[in-house]
Design a protein around this motif. Structure first.
Motif, PDB file in Angstrom:
ATOM      1  N   LEU B   6      60.937  23.078  82.985  1.00  0.00           N
ATOM      2  CA  LEU B   6      60.560  22.509  81.679  1.00  0.00           C
ATOM      3  C   LEU B   6      59.058  22.585  81.468  1.00  0.00           C
ATOM      4  O   LEU B   6      58.559  22.805  80.366  1.00  0.00           O
ATOM      5  CB  LEU B   6      61.037  21.058  81.601  1.00  0.00           C
ATOM      6  N   PHE B   7      58.326  22.398  82.551  1.00  0.00           N
ATOM      7  CA  PHE B   7      56.861  22.443  82.484  1.00  0.00           C
ATOM      8  C   PHE B   7      56.371  23.712  81.816  1.00  0.00           C
ATOM      9  O   PHE B   7      55.541  23.674  80.892  1.00  0.00           O
ATOM     10  CB  PHE B   7      56.330  22.333  83.920  1.00  0.00           C
ATOM     11  N   HIS B   8      56.967  24.844  82.220  1.00  0.00           N
ATOM     12  CA  HIS B   8      56.502  26.120  81.673  1.00  0.00           C
ATOM     13  C   HIS B   8      56.862  26.241  80.202  1.00  0.00           C
ATOM     14  O   HIS B   8      56.074  26.743  79.395  1.00  0.00           O
ATOM     15  CB  HIS B   8      57.083  27.278  82.484  1.00  0.00           C
ATOM     16  N   VAL B   9      58.025  25.744  79.857  1.00  0.00           N
ATOM     17  CA  VAL B   9      58.434  25.777  78.442  1.00  0.00           C
ATOM     18  C   VAL B   9      57.444  24.992  77.586  1.00  0.00           C
ATOM     19  O   VAL B   9      56.989  25.445  76.522  1.00  0.00           O
ATOM     20  CB  VAL B   9      59.847  25.206  78.292  1.00  0.00           C
ATOM     21  N   LEU B  10      57.119  23.837  78.116  1.00  0.00           N
ATOM     22  CA  LEU B  10      56.195  22.992  77.322  1.00  0.00           C
ATOM     23  C   LEU B  10      54.811  23.622  77.229  1.00  0.00           C
ATOM     24  O   LEU B  10      54.142  23.520  76.195  1.00  0.00           O
ATOM     25  CB  LEU B  10      56.110  21.590  77.923  1.00  0.00           C
ATOM     26  N   VAL B  11      54.370  24.271  78.285  1.00  0.00           N
ATOM     27  CA  VAL B  11      53.073  24.969  78.227  1.00  0.00           C
ATOM     28  C   VAL B  11      53.130  26.054  77.168  1.00  0.00           C
ATOM     29  O   VAL B  11      52.200  26.195  76.355  1.00  0.00           O
ATOM     30  CB  VAL B  11      52.706  25.560  79.604  1.00  0.00           C
ATOM     31  N   LEU B  16      51.486  28.028  71.808  1.00  0.00           N
ATOM     32  CA  LEU B  16      51.810  28.486  70.456  1.00  0.00           C
ATOM     33  C   LEU B  16      51.258  27.506  69.407  1.00  0.00           C
ATOM     34  O   LEU B  16      50.711  27.902  68.379  1.00  0.00           O
ATOM     35  CB  LEU B  16      53.320  28.635  70.302  1.00  0.00           C
ATOM     36  N   PHE B  17      51.399  26.241  69.731  1.00  0.00           N
ATOM     37  CA  PHE B  17      50.922  25.224  68.795  1.00  0.00           C
ATOM     38  C   PHE B  17      49.415  25.355  68.582  1.00  0.00           C
ATOM     39  O   PHE B  17      48.914  25.329  67.451  1.00  0.00           O
ATOM     40  CB  PHE B  17      51.256  23.834  69.333  1.00  0.00           C
ATOM     41  N   ASN B  42      57.322  26.604  64.782  1.00  0.00           N
ATOM     42  CA  ASN B  42      58.085  27.302  65.799  1.00  0.00           C
ATOM     43  C   ASN B  42      57.781  26.744  67.180  1.00  0.00           C
ATOM     44  O   ASN B  42      58.686  26.548  67.996  1.00  0.00           O
ATOM     45  CB  ASN B  42      57.732  28.785  65.728  1.00  0.00           C
ATOM     46  N   ALA B  43      56.499  26.458  67.414  1.00  0.00           N
ATOM     47  CA  ALA B  43      56.096  25.902  68.709  1.00  0.00           C
ATOM     48  C   ALA B  43      56.801  24.571  68.946  1.00  0.00           C
ATOM     49  O   ALA B  43      57.295  24.306  70.049  1.00  0.00           O
ATOM     50  CB  ALA B  43      54.591  25.715  68.731  1.00  0.00           C
ATOM     51  N   VAL B  44      56.881  23.763  67.918  1.00  0.00           N
ATOM     52  CA  VAL B  44      57.569  22.471  68.051  1.00  0.00           C
ATOM     53  C   VAL B  44      59.043  22.729  68.374  1.00  0.00           C
ATOM     54  O   VAL B  44      59.652  22.046  69.221  1.00  0.00           O
ATOM     55  CB  VAL B  44      57.415  21.638  66.771  1.00  0.00           C
ATOM     56  N   GLY B  45      59.614  23.754  67.714  1.00  0.00           N
ATOM     57  CA  GLY B  45      61.010  24.102  67.985  1.00  0.00           C
ATOM     58  C   GLY B  45      61.220  24.480  69.445  1.00  0.00           C
ATOM     59  O   GLY B  45      62.189  24.049  70.076  1.00  0.00           O
ATOM     60  N   VAL B  46      60.290  25.229  69.983  1.00  0.00           N
ATOM     61  CA  VAL B  46      60.377  25.612  71.402  1.00  0.00           C
ATOM     62  C   VAL B  46      60.436  24.376  72.272  1.00  0.00           C
ATOM     63  O   VAL B  46      61.269  24.261  73.168  1.00  0.00           O
ATOM     64  CB  VAL B  46      59.185  26.507  71.793  1.00  0.00           C
ATOM     65  N   ALA B  47      59.563  23.439  72.000  1.00  0.00           N
ATOM     66  CA  ALA B  47      59.524  22.217  72.806  1.00  0.00           C
ATOM     67  C   ALA B  47      60.861  21.490  72.719  1.00  0.00           C
ATOM     68  O   ALA B  47      61.400  21.022  73.742  1.00  0.00           O
ATOM     69  CB  ALA B  47      58.401  21.314  72.316  1.00  0.00           C
ATOM     70  N   PHE B  48      61.443  21.407  71.524  1.00  0.00           N
ATOM     71  CA  PHE B  48      62.709  20.701  71.352  1.00  0.00           C
ATOM     72  C   PHE B  48      63.847  21.383  72.126  1.00  0.00           C
ATOM     73  O   PHE B  48      64.608  20.722  72.839  1.00  0.00           O
ATOM     74  CB  PHE B  48      63.080  20.613  69.870  1.00  0.00           C
ATOM     75  N   ILE B  49      63.905  22.706  71.965  1.00  0.00           N
ATOM     76  CA  ILE B  49      64.979  23.432  72.642  1.00  0.00           C
ATOM     77  C   ILE B  49      64.853  23.285  74.155  1.00  0.00           C
ATOM     78  O   ILE B  49      65.834  23.022  74.875  1.00  0.00           O
ATOM     79  CB  ILE B  49      64.933  24.928  72.266  1.00  0.00           C
ATOM     80  N   GLY B  50      63.589  23.423  74.637  1.00  0.00           N
ATOM     81  CA  GLY B  50      63.362  23.318  76.078  1.00  0.00           C
ATOM     82  C   GLY B  50      63.805  21.967  76.592  1.00  0.00           C
ATOM     83  O   GLY B  50      64.537  21.855  77.577  1.00  0.00           O
ATOM     84  N   ALA B  51      63.398  20.918  75.900  1.00  0.00           N
ATOM     85  CA  ALA B  51      63.744  19.567  76.340  1.00  0.00           C
ATOM     86  C   ALA B  51      65.257  19.377  76.286  1.00  0.00           C
ATOM     87  O   ALA B  51      65.852  18.798  77.200  1.00  0.00           O
ATOM     88  CB  ALA B  51      63.042  18.542  75.470  1.00  0.00           C
ATOM     89  N   GLY B  52      65.885  19.886  75.198  1.00  0.00           N
ATOM     90  CA  GLY B  52      67.340  19.731  75.059  1.00  0.00           C
ATOM     91  C   GLY B  52      68.074  20.410  76.202  1.00  0.00           C
ATOM     92  O   GLY B  52      69.008  19.843  76.770  1.00  0.00           O
TER      93      GLY B  52
END
Lengths: 176, 102, 631
Positions: B6-11, B16-17, B42-52
């Protein structure tokens, strides 16, 4: 070796790199149409990331709605503007990063802070991406999130009306 | 089972943000600002998908879908306004719209 | 109940007029104000009749409780209640009677003024305040009326506020009387702290009781009484334009003529006399102060008479003459001749109102020309007004038979033997009478005899309202002396009347009666060139001018009091204010203003309308927030 490299992990990092570079090109580019195409690339790369993170439904939506619909809207708008001269006037005068310096400084500080937060969190290594089926998403959407869906539909309706209102040609004697 | 932390996804999401933020603040062309906004969303979307994915919950994707609708509505209104602006000022320079200064 | 309603008629009229000001036509506005005054006058008449027929010598009515005061000794209730005895009966008759006639005159006189309703409203408000002043049963209520009349005086002097001179005169009147009012307020505080009572009757009885008893006053108490009397005298001096606070009255003539007649001749300026008469118990036990009162009155009457001799403005002559006549009243009060003082107050109100109103009519006829050196020969042109003016003047001079004669002789007669006055003051009064007759003659000769020194066509007003008011006043002036005033119930004597050992020279009365005639005879020859129509003698129109002798100019400018106060008080005060301009408090205020201005500039700079700038600020704020939460 090559199969080793082509693991899900490496594919993710590759897609992520492509997304970041493409986004940078979007932000720094001077040609509008090129920038739009880069944006499409960025979105497609993110869609790959979604797929690899175990969200195939979101990946599909990203490709169809974002890259497909929204970006096409952009392209249409750009074509309507007939930018040409205007585009060159408003593009950054020099390629140097000097005029972006302040914004970049701010963004990097923000990035640094976010990374620190993420790094400090407990979630680092323990949680791994897993597949979430589109069926579960659908159940959630029309279950607990029904209200949110309704609100989103209102938002779209509002967007539709606003888009129609603002973009329609001037009627004689009417104000904006 | 995938193994992306998850760490890498959030990075990735943060990167992107930040890039999108640079675009929004630094560009003068309103069309580019809108595009940078798309990057940020889109960056926010990435964070959501990663967390989900990490929590094995569908909520992340639901949120992404909501963001998607938001982006669609925003782009529709934004582009319509842009057309308006183009008609009125013959330019897309956002700095021309400073009539609300104190 | 009739008594309680008395001040409310003009009050209602005032409220109506001030609320609907310009929406009222002249007819309606004058009907309301004059009608209210007529009602007031009628009710006053009824009240006086009721008082004279009742067995007790006072009527009182309690309206409502106002507030309570407590000192160490006792609680004092301050109520809004009215008290009518012989003294206040005289005052309400004068205020409402003369007030009614002047309202009648003013309705015609001010007819063409754009702010007619406002004028009549102020006049009505003045009557309200004056009635409260004279009817008050305690000193706090009296003080309310006292300030009320001061306010109305201010408003009416500055009625034509578009001209700077009028506004300055109004301000001067307000500030100068304020000095006296402050002194009076301190006197009231002192009175309450030492005797714990503010009700007039109660105070009087308390002081009389202690003063007449065997023990008498303690040293402390007699000092208190001395100072209280002196401070009350300060208030009276301010309101009644006596030395040294007399400078405002001549300037107050800037107001419309009915105002000068009502406020600055007949009623308000006599409030000081009323105050001293009302508080005579206090003064009786402070004989030194009585002596001061007498001397103040005498000096004022002489100086004002001297100043009146040199004036060129008809209204200023009358103003100085008012001052001098109030000087007589003060002299009477100081000599302990209470009834005579109050009697002179009444007759003076009649004939001075008549003089002012006639002067007003003359001024109106001459298109607002007030300079007597630009008049002349009016006897033939305005016979009606001239006749009435003569009536007023002979009352002023106190020729035998007129009302002025009765009251002034009553004063002079009591002076010689008074313990607090004496022969010196008697001579002052006689010289004052001489001066009075000389300046009256000068005024009459200049304005009504001699050749015509005006060029415009006369504007002859034949409004019956004006004329009837003047006529009634003239009758009152002539025969007002026959009204017998019996105020012995009101005024208290320390000792029973002792049989006066006859040491009064027999020639006193003869001299007193003869004085005005001497004055007339003197001026008949001395002011010959004013009187004789020089047109006929030389065939050349010689223009009379006022004397340019330095002493004459000195007198004309009110004997230099204005410049004296200017040098002594105003200049040092202004200097002090200038020096203190940048004091600490001021700087603090200014720094606050500067700080606000600075923030205004910063805020304006931030709100530059640049969307990207706002976004950057937004990002910076988020960054800071996250940064704070990390650290």
């Amino acid at each position: 070796m090559l199969t080793d490299l082509a693991t899900i992990d490496s594919l993710f990092y590759l897609a992520a790199t492509v997304a970041v570079i493409a986004s940078l090109k979007v932000v720094t580019g001077s040609n509008t149409v090129h920038a739009l195409l880069y944006l499409v690339v960025s979105l497609l790369a993110v869609a790959v990331c979604f797929y690899l993170m175990g969200a195939p439904f979101a990946a599909g939506l990203e490709v169809i709605v974002y890259a497909g619909a929204i970006l096409v809207l952009f392209v249409f708008a750009v074509l309507m503007f007939g930018l040409g001269k205007d585009e060159t006037i408003n593009a950054p005068k020099s390629k140097s990063v000097a005029n972006m310096f302040g914004a970049m400084l701010l963004a990097f500080a923000l990035l640094l802070e976010l990374t620190v937060i993420i790094n400090n969190a407990q979630i680092q290594q323990t949680l791994q991406a897993n597949v979430v089926s589109s069926k579960a998403v659908g159940i959630m959407l029309y279950g607990p999130y029904l209200l949110a869906v309704e609100i989103a539909s209102f938002l779209l309706l509002a967007g539709l009306l606003a888009g129609y209102h603002y973009a329609k040609p001037d009627v004689q004697g009417s104000q904006l | 089972m995938t193994t992306i932390p998850l760490f890498h996804v959030l990075v990735l999401s943060s990167l992107l943000f930040a890039i999108g933020f640079i675009g929004v603040v630094a560009r003068k062309n309103t069309l580019f600002i809108l595009m940078s906004l798309e990057v940020m969303l889109n960056a926010v979307g990435v964070a959501f998908i990663g967390a989900g994915s990490a929590w094995q919950q569908a909520d992340g994707q639901v949120m992404f879908i909501l963001i998607l609708t938001l982006a669609a509505a925003e782009v529709a209104v934004g582009l319509a306004l842009l057309i308006r602006m183009q008609k009125k000022y013959r330019s897309l320079d956002i700095d021309l719209l400073n009539e609300m200064r104190g | 109940m009739l008594l309680a309603s008395l001040p409310f008629y003009p009050l209602v009229s005032f409220l109506l007029l001030i609320l609907f000001a310009k929406r009222l036509s002249w007819r309606l506005a004058s009907a309301i104000s004059v009608g209210a005054m007529a009602l007031t006058a009628l009710v006053s008449g009824l009240l006086v009749f009721e008082l004279s027929n009742s067995s007790s010598h006072f009527i009182s009515v309690d309206l409502w409780h106002w507030f309570s005061l407590s000192s160490q000794q006792r609680m004092a209730e301050v109520n809004v209640s009215f008290y009518l005895d012989g003294l206040s009966a005289v005052m309400i008759s004068v205020v409402s009677g003369v007030g009614f006639l002047i309202h009648l005159f003013a309705a015609a006189y001010m007819k063409d003024d754009a702010n007619f309703s406002r004028f009549m409203a102020y006049m009505n408000l003045f009557i309200v305040a004056m009635l409260i002043l004279v009817l008050a049963d305690n000193l706090v209520l009296l003080y309310l009326g006292w300030e009320g009349v001061g306010l109305c005086s201010f408003l009416l002097i500055g009625f034509w506020y578009q001209e700077q001179a009028n506004v300055l005169a109004a301000r001067k009147a307000f500030i100068v009387t304020r000095i006296g009012d402050t002194s009076m307020a301190i006197g009231l505080f002192w009175l309450f702290s030492s005797f714990g009572e503010l009700n007039i009757t109660a105070v009087s009885e308390l002081i009389r009781g202690v003063g007449s008893s065997e023990i008498g006053f303690s040293l402390q108490e007699s000092t208190d009484i001395y100072w209280i009397a002196l401070l009350l005298l300060g208030g009276a001096v301010g309101k009644s334009a006596q030395l040294p606070l007399q400078t405002w009255l001549p300037d107050a003539m800037a107001g419309p003529t009915p105002v000068s007649a009502l406020i600055h001749a007949a009623t308000m300026v006599t409030a000081g006399v009323y105050l001293i008469a009302r508080m005579h118990s206090v003064f009786l036990f402070a004989p030194e102060v009585m002596n001061y009162v007498a001397w103040l009155g005498a000096i004022t009457l002489l100086l004002a008479g001297l100043a009146a001799l040199a004036q060129t403005d008809i209204k200023r002559v009358l103003a100085y003459s008012t001052m001098s006549q109030i000087g007589y009243m003060m002299l009477a009060l100081g000599a302990g001749a209470w009834s005579a003082g109050v009697f002179h107050l009444m007759t003076h109100a009649f004939f001075k109102a008549l003089l002012f109103l006639t002067a007003g009519a003359v001024i109106l006829a001459l298109h607002h020309q007030q300079n007597i050196f630009k008049m002349g020969g009016l006897l033939k042109r305005l016979p009606f007004e001239s006749a009435l003016f003569v009536v007023g003047l002979i009352c002023l001079m106190a020729l035998p038979g007129t009302s002025g004669f009765f009251s002034k002789e009553a004063i002079i007669a009591e002076l010689w033997l008074s313990t607090t006055a004496g022969p010196a003051l008697w001579w002052c009064a006689i010289i004052g009478a001489l001066l009075t007759s000389i300046y009256s003659c000068r005024l009459f000769f200049l304005a009504f005899l001699g050749n015509e020194r005006f060029t415009e066509k006369l504007h002859i007003e034949k409004a019956s309202l004006m004329r009837s008011a003047l006529l009634i006043l003239a009758l009152l002036s002539l025969f007002g002396g026959l009204i017998s005033l019996d105020l012995s119930e009101v005024f208290f004597k320390i000792k029973a009347e002792e049989l006066i050992s006859v040491n009064e020279p027999s020639w006193l009365h003869t001299i007193a009666i003869a004085t005005p005639f001497v004055g007339i005879l003197f001026s008949w020859f001395y002011f010959k060139n004013y009187r004789v129509d020089s047109n006929l003698e030389d065939g050349v129109k010689t223009n009379l001018t006022a004397s340019e002798h330095r002493f004459a100019i000195f007198c004309r400018n009110g004997l230099g009091f204005d410049s004296l106060y200017d040098v002594l008080l105003i200049k040092p005060y202004q200097l002090l204010a200038k020096l203190n301009r940048r004091d600490f408090i001021d700087q603090t205020m200014m720094s606050t203003a500067w700080y606000v201005g600075l923030w205004h500039d910063v805020m304006t700079m931030i709100q530059n309308g640049n969307l990207r700038w706002y976004l950057a600020a937004f990002g910076l704020a988020i960054m800071t927030l996250i940064g704070v939460s990390i650290l």
